[in-house]
Design an enzyme around this catalytic site. Structure first.
Site, PDB file in Angstrom:
ATOM      1  CE1 TYR A 139     -43.879  20.728  27.668  1.00  0.00           C
ATOM      2  CE2 TYR A 139     -45.794  21.472  26.417  1.00  0.00           C
ATOM      3  CZ  TYR A 139     -44.845  21.695  27.396  1.00  0.00           C
ATOM      4  OH  TYR A 139     -44.859  22.858  28.114  1.00  0.00           O
ATOM      5  CG  ASP A 188     -31.365  25.822  34.062  1.00  0.00           C
ATOM      6  OD1 ASP A 188     -32.396  26.510  33.894  1.00  0.00           O
ATOM      7  OD2 ASP A 188     -30.903  25.068  33.167  1.00  0.00           O
ATOM      8  CB  ALA A 196     -36.349  22.234  35.418  1.00  0.00           C
ATOM      9  CB  THR A 244     -33.107  24.262  26.859  1.00  0.00           C
ATOM     10  OG1 THR A 244     -33.789  24.124  28.105  1.00  0.00           O
ATOM     11  CG2 THR A 244     -33.270  22.987  26.061  1.00  0.00           C
ATOM     12  CG  PHE A 263     -53.620  29.112  27.167  1.00  0.00           C
ATOM     13  CD1 PHE A 263     -53.780  28.686  28.486  1.00  0.00           C
ATOM     14  CD2 PHE A 263     -54.503  28.619  26.232  1.00  0.00           C
ATOM     15  CE1 PHE A 263     -54.793  27.791  28.858  1.00  0.00           C
ATOM     16  CE2 PHE A 263     -55.528  27.745  26.587  1.00  0.00           C
ATOM     17  CZ  PHE A 263     -55.664  27.330  27.893  1.00  0.00           C
ATOM     18  CB  SER A 304     -41.127  22.964  26.683  1.00  0.00           C
ATOM     19  OG  SER A 304     -40.133  23.849  26.225  1.00  0.00           O
ATOM     20  CG  ASP A 345     -50.131  23.324  15.259  1.00  0.00           C
ATOM     21  OD1 ASP A 345     -49.632  23.151  16.384  1.00  0.00           O
ATOM     22  OD2 ASP A 345     -49.523  23.884  14.312  1.00  0.00           O
ATOM     23  CG  HIS A 376     -42.363  28.939  20.730  1.00  0.00           C
ATOM     24  ND1 HIS A 376     -41.294  28.588  21.488  1.00  0.00           N
ATOM     25  CD2 HIS A 376     -43.375  28.126  21.099  1.00  0.00           C
ATOM     26  CE1 HIS A 376     -41.645  27.597  22.301  1.00  0.00           C
ATOM     27  NE2 HIS A 376     -42.902  27.300  22.086  1.00  0.00           N
ATOM     28  CG  LEU A 379     -26.576  25.959  32.496  1.00  0.00           C
ATOM     29  CD1 LEU A 379     -25.141  26.497  32.446  1.00  0.00           C
ATOM     30  CD2 LEU A 379     -27.558  27.137  32.410  1.00  0.00           C
TER      31      LEU A 379
HETATM   32  N1  UFG Z   1     -46.809  28.638  13.495  1.00  0.00           N
HETATM   33  C1  UFG Z   1     -46.636  28.889  12.147  1.00  0.00           C
HETATM   34  N2  UFG Z   1     -45.358  28.982  11.670  1.00  0.00           N
HETATM   35  C2  UFG Z   1     -44.258  28.844  12.460  1.00  0.00           C
HETATM   36  C3  UFG Z   1     -44.446  28.612  13.853  1.00  0.00           C
HETATM   37  C4  UFG Z   1     -45.747  28.499  14.323  1.00  0.00           C
HETATM   38  O1  UFG Z   1     -47.587  28.997  11.398  1.00  0.00           O
HETATM   39  O2  UFG Z   1     -43.136  28.930  11.961  1.00  0.00           O
HETATM   40  C5  UFG Z   1     -48.178  28.548  14.024  1.00  0.00           C
HETATM   41  C6  UFG Z   1     -48.496  27.204  14.649  1.00  0.00           C
HETATM   42  O3  UFG Z   1     -48.926  26.291  13.672  1.00  0.00           O
HETATM   43  C7  UFG Z   1     -49.575  27.587  15.648  1.00  0.00           C
HETATM   44  C8  UFG Z   1     -49.191  29.009  16.078  1.00  0.00           C
HETATM   45  O4  UFG Z   1     -48.319  29.482  15.062  1.00  0.00           O
HETATM   46  O5  UFG Z   1     -50.802  27.615  15.026  1.00  0.00           O
HETATM   47  C9  UFG Z   1     -48.483  29.076  17.393  1.00  0.00           C
HETATM   48  O6  UFG Z   1     -47.419  28.131  17.367  1.00  0.00           O
HETATM   49  P1  UFG Z   1     -46.288  28.092  18.476  1.00  0.00           P
HETATM   50  O7  UFG Z   1     -45.344  26.984  18.101  1.00  0.00           O
HETATM   51  O8  UFG Z   1     -45.721  29.437  18.706  1.00  0.00           O
HETATM   52  O9  UFG Z   1     -47.084  27.708  19.785  1.00  0.00           O
HETATM   53  P2  UFG Z   1     -48.035  26.472  20.060  1.00  0.00           P
HETATM   54  O10 UFG Z   1     -49.411  27.031  20.143  1.00  0.00           O
HETATM   55  O11 UFG Z   1     -47.834  25.333  19.162  1.00  0.00           O
HETATM   56  O12 UFG Z   1     -47.412  25.976  21.430  1.00  0.00           O
HETATM   57  C10 UFG Z   1     -47.695  26.571  22.651  1.00  0.00           C
HETATM   58  C11 UFG Z   1     -46.571  26.334  23.619  1.00  0.00           C
HETATM   59  C12 UFG Z   1     -46.366  24.848  23.798  1.00  0.00           C
HETATM   60  C13 UFG Z   1     -47.653  24.236  24.221  1.00  0.00           C
HETATM   61  C14 UFG Z   1     -48.732  24.583  23.232  1.00  0.00           C
HETATM   62  C15 UFG Z   1     -50.071  24.054  23.630  1.00  0.00           C
HETATM   63  O13 UFG Z   1     -45.422  26.935  23.127  1.00  0.00           O
HETATM   64  O14 UFG Z   1     -45.395  24.632  24.768  1.00  0.00           O
HETATM   65  O15 UFG Z   1     -48.838  25.982  23.123  1.00  0.00           O
HETATM   66  O16 UFG Z   1     -50.377  24.574  24.868  1.00  0.00           O
HETATM   67  F1  UFG Z   1     -47.525  22.889  24.244  1.00  0.00           F
END
Ligand code: UFG
Length: 318
Positions: free
Chosen positions: A138, A31, A71, A35, A166, A74, A279, A184, A33
């Site tokens: 990504y 790694d 690695a 992240t 997912f 993301s 999204d 996230h 490091l």
């Molecule tokens: N969300 C909010 N407020 C926040 C953060 C997220 O409303 O502060 C919402 C987002 O709009 C989304 C849901 O919560 O609708 C989930 O968002 P995340 O950022 O937690 O996750 P994502 O679905 O965007 O992303 C995940 C993975 C990515 C990948 C993506 C698609 O973390 O790596 O799924 O597969 F690219």
């Protein structure tokens, strides 16, 4: 088995490293490091700090029988504004790793792919034969590595598995999400509950879903880890398998926020903001293929349980 874990100091890589050590494998973690965190690497594993581009000498010394490759960069948003980082690290780095494997005749690999390879789905739940049209850099770089693995399986008899994650959440072995830049949903909502942030923004409540907020498929990192151990032995030389990994159940942003309030017993003030670019309204996995082929069954599908594990681990760390 002698295994090399690339990216084993990150969230998912560190959990799988702990599981591999527990199962009796001889594990070397590699790694840079950028992240990850050195203290997340299981004590039973050897740790080498280096990049994928510089990985060849490590593979020459370790002579792994298999590689698990976590690695990668993301962050979807970052990938849109600094795409060169993603092509260089995710695609260039993976190519260097595959070439280092070929040089030592190691041809078995499990790769962390993503639901982001599909883009905006035409049908939900999403199956592996759905069209792959990533809507961000990504996802495009992960799809490129999937294609690379198909080529290496065909040309060089690699035995490869791409696991398309997912929304990974929860914690295991005391290891949870610890990103310097947190984007996230679950960790952000938990930070609000813990008083580390004043409020959070829900990105849009005008989606075509029952409560208007986006629906995602949250999979517990322990279930994800189980799938990696099963995938390690699965493919034959010349085969590249692709498996989706999710619970098959979608939860809305609103349901997640409610679960965080319930589990933590703290208020989570929410502002409703604009939609976040890129999204999709709904991302839910059809994971029938891995269930049928490898007998994988998720054991931690309850949203409150996933949130509780993440909360307790974050609280212990704090
Ligand atoms: N969300 C909010 N407020 C926040 C953060 C997220 O409303 O502060 C919402 C987002 O709009 C989304 C849901 O919560 O609708 C989930 O968002 P995340 O950022 O937690 O996750 P994502 O679905 O965007 O992303 C995940 C993975 C990515 C990948 C993506 C698609 O973390 O790596 O799924 O597969 F690219």
């Amino acid at each position: 088995m002698r295994v090399l874990v690339a990216g084993g100091a990150g969230y998912i890589g560190s959990v799988v490293t702990a599981a591999l050590v527990e199962a009796g494998h001889e594990v070397t973690v590699l790694d840079d490091l950028s992240t990850g965190h050195a203290d997340a690497v299981s004590e039973g594993a050897r740790f080498v700090q280096t990049s994928l581009q510089e990985s060849a000498p490590v593979l020459a010394e370790v002579r792994p029988e298999a590689v698990l490759h976590f690695a990668a960069k993301s962050l979807v948003g970052e990938s849109q504004v600094e795409p060169e980082l993603y092509w260089e690290h995710n695609v260039g780095g993976s190519l260097a790793l595959l070439e280092a494997m070929r040089a030592v005749d190691c041809r078995r690999i499990v790769f962390s792919s993503t639901a982001a390879t599909y883009g905006e789905p035409e049908q939900v739940p999403i199956r592996e034969d759905a069209p792959t049209k990533p809507t961000n850099t990504y996802g495009a770089t992960k799809l490129a590595v999937d294609a690379m693995l198909t080529s290496y399986a065909t040309a060089y008899d690699f035995a490869a598995v791409s696991l398309r994650y997912f929304n990974v959440a929860g914690a295991a072995y005391g290891l949870g999400e610890r990103h310097t830049t947190e984007t996230h949903l679950i960790p952000i909502a938990l930070q609000v509950a813990a008083g580390q942030r004043e409020a959070m923004t829900v990105y849009g409540e005008d989606y075509p879903t029952p409560d208007g907020t986006c629906i995602r498929d949250y999979i517990h990192v322990q279930d994800l880890s189980d799938a990696h151990l099963l995938a390690l032995d699965a493919p034959r030389p010349g085969e590249h398998r692709i498996y989706n990994l999710g619970n098959g159940t979608g939860f809305s942003v609103q349901q997640v926020v409610d679960a965080v309030r319930e589990v933590t017993g703290h208020p989570v003030p929410v502002e409703v903001g604009q939609r976040r670019a890129g999204d999709p309204a709904q991302l839910v996995a059809a994971s029938d293929r891995i269930r049928a082929d490898l007998g994988w069954t998720p054991r931690h599908t309850d949203l409150a349980g996933i949130v509780r594990d993440a909360w307790e681990t974050a609280q212990r760390r704090a």
